[in-house]
Scaffold this motif. Structure first.
Motif, PDB file in Angstrom:
ATOM      1  N   GLY A   1       7.529   3.805  -1.801  1.00 45.19           N
ATOM      2  CA  GLY A   1       8.131   2.893  -2.777  1.00 45.19           C
ATOM      3  C   GLY A   1       7.848   1.450  -2.447  1.00 45.19           C
ATOM      4  O   GLY A   1       8.787   0.650  -2.301  1.00 45.19           O
ATOM      5  N   PRO A   2       6.587   1.055  -2.314  1.00 43.88           N
ATOM      6  CA  PRO A   2       6.251  -0.276  -1.797  1.00 43.88           C
ATOM      7  C   PRO A   2       6.712  -1.435  -2.666  1.00 43.88           C
ATOM      8  O   PRO A   2       6.856  -2.550  -2.164  1.00 43.88           O
ATOM      9  N   ASN A   3       6.960  -1.193  -3.937  1.00 43.41           N
ATOM     10  CA  ASN A   3       7.379  -2.272  -4.827  1.00 43.41           C
ATOM     11  C   ASN A   3       8.896  -2.436  -4.870  1.00 43.41           C
ATOM     12  O   ASN A   3       9.416  -3.235  -5.654  1.00 43.41           O
TER      13      ASN A   3
ATOM     14  N   ASP B   1       0.839  -1.198   0.000  1.00 43.53           N
ATOM     15  CA  ASP B   1       0.000   0.000   0.000  1.00 43.53           C
ATOM     16  C   ASP B   1       0.880   1.256   0.000  1.00 43.53           C
ATOM     17  O   ASP B   1       1.601   1.505   0.964  1.00 43.53           O
ATOM     18  N   PRO B   2       0.834   2.071  -1.072  1.00 43.26           N
ATOM     19  CA  PRO B   2       1.683   3.270  -1.120  1.00 43.26           C
ATOM     20  C   PRO B   2       1.320   4.303  -0.056  1.00 43.26           C
ATOM     21  O   PRO B   2       2.135   5.175   0.263  1.00 43.26           O
TER      22      PRO B   2
END
Length: 330
Positions: free
Chosen positions: A256-258, A250-251
């Protein structure tokens, strides 16, 4: 309350005795209280030295054998197998008997008609094994969790349900986290190198990998009452799928969650669940990963995948996300 495995049709059946993750109050807290003191941070700290020895032994085996090897079976599986066997008092030589069943329970393809049937069949086989173990523990108790529980006011059915749950969940989930965590790190060489050289990264690395990978990507529940959520009515009896993997990316929660960043402090991740049903075995899992992954990175800084990334088989449609094999070389 918990729903059955995906693909199950019909009304939600009652949980088997002792399988407390599928129960609500008052049964769930009653069982959980019996076990909470068995998985404390203090007891897990005492296990650390044993886990370090097991990890070193299997790293030595890898070094003598040379690559390529399957890291999943050579390294990722033996460490949690040893820990859960010693905690529960399961003979380690029996691990081949139950490991395949544990992998099938959580690893069957839930989108096919055969998947749920395979899971239930494996569950029955594992239950049969644990029932034999319970009988043996009642006759000759030892210094282990299952023996301790035989002294409590629990039936054989309850002990079998508790033992089977702990055995399967404690083995398959952590095995996949060690293998899948290595897979992810090898795709980020800078992170792999940092983990092998900076001991302070061990703890935050585990939390970030739990967030980034989320090996239990969804949780399925059944609403017990009508409830309104985000402007929508969820009716009593409806099945609800909770996307914990989406929550961990969840941003609004994580910058930068990925991106995999071992120096991140991912406070609030739900890789171990949340609330009353938060994973009871999270402390042994943390200890195992904190030992296994840095030790592997330190011993084999040049570890690499022994083949194209796209050729690595992944359990993408299973209850527990992971990989069946992880061929590596160095």
């Amino acid at each position: 309350m918990h729903a059955p495995l995906p693909g199950y049709e019909g009304p939600t059946p009652p949980a088997d005795p002792g399988v407390f993750i599928s129960m609500d109050t008052p049964e769930h807290p009653r069982y959980r209280r019996l076990l909470t003191g068995k998985f404390t941070v203090r007891r897990m700290t005492q296990l650390t030295a044993r886990i370090e020895r097991v990890a070193a032994e299997h790293l030595d085996i890898m070094e003598r054998h040379g690559g390529p090897i399957d890291l999943a079976t050579t390294y990722a599986q033996p460490i949690p197998a040893t820990v859960i066997c010693e905690l529960l008092g399961v003979p380690y030589e029996d691990r081949e008997r139950f490991h395949a069943d544990a992998a099938t329970i959580f690893g069957a393809d839930t989108t096919t008609p055969e998947g749920p049937a395979e899971s239930y069949q494996a569950y029955e086989a594992l239950t049969s094994y644990v029932r034999e173990l319970v009988t043996a523990k009642r006759a000759e108790p030892a210094d282990d969790v299952l023996s301790d529980l035989t002294a409590r006011d629990l039936t054989d059915d309850e002990l079998t349900g508790i033992g089977g749950l702990l055995l399967a969940a404690g083995l398959d989930t952590t095995t996949n986290m060690i293998a899948l965590g290595t897979f992810a790190l090898l795709q980020h060489p800078d992170q792999w190198a940092a983990l092998g050289t900076d001991p302070d990264l061990a703890a935050p690395a585990v939390e970030e990998l739990m967030r980034y990978l989320t090996v239990v990507p969804t949780l399925i529940r059944v609403a017990l009452v009508d409830v309104e959520f985000d402007g929508r009515l969820v009716k009593s009896g409806s099945t609800v799928e909770l996307a914990s993997s989406a929550a961990n990316r969840d941003p609004a929660r994580f910058t930068g969650p990925n991106t995999l960043d071992l120096r991140r402090n991912p406070v609030g991740h739900v890789g171990f669940g949340h609330g009353p049903h938060q994973c009871l075995g999270q402390q042994p899992a943390r200890v195992e990963m904190r030992v296994a992954l840095p030790a592997l990175a330190a011993r084999f800084p040049g570890l690499r995948l022994a083949g194209p990334t796209d050729d690595i088989p992944l359990r993408e449609r299973a209850t527990v996300y992971g990989g069946t094999t992880l061929p590596v070389a160095w």
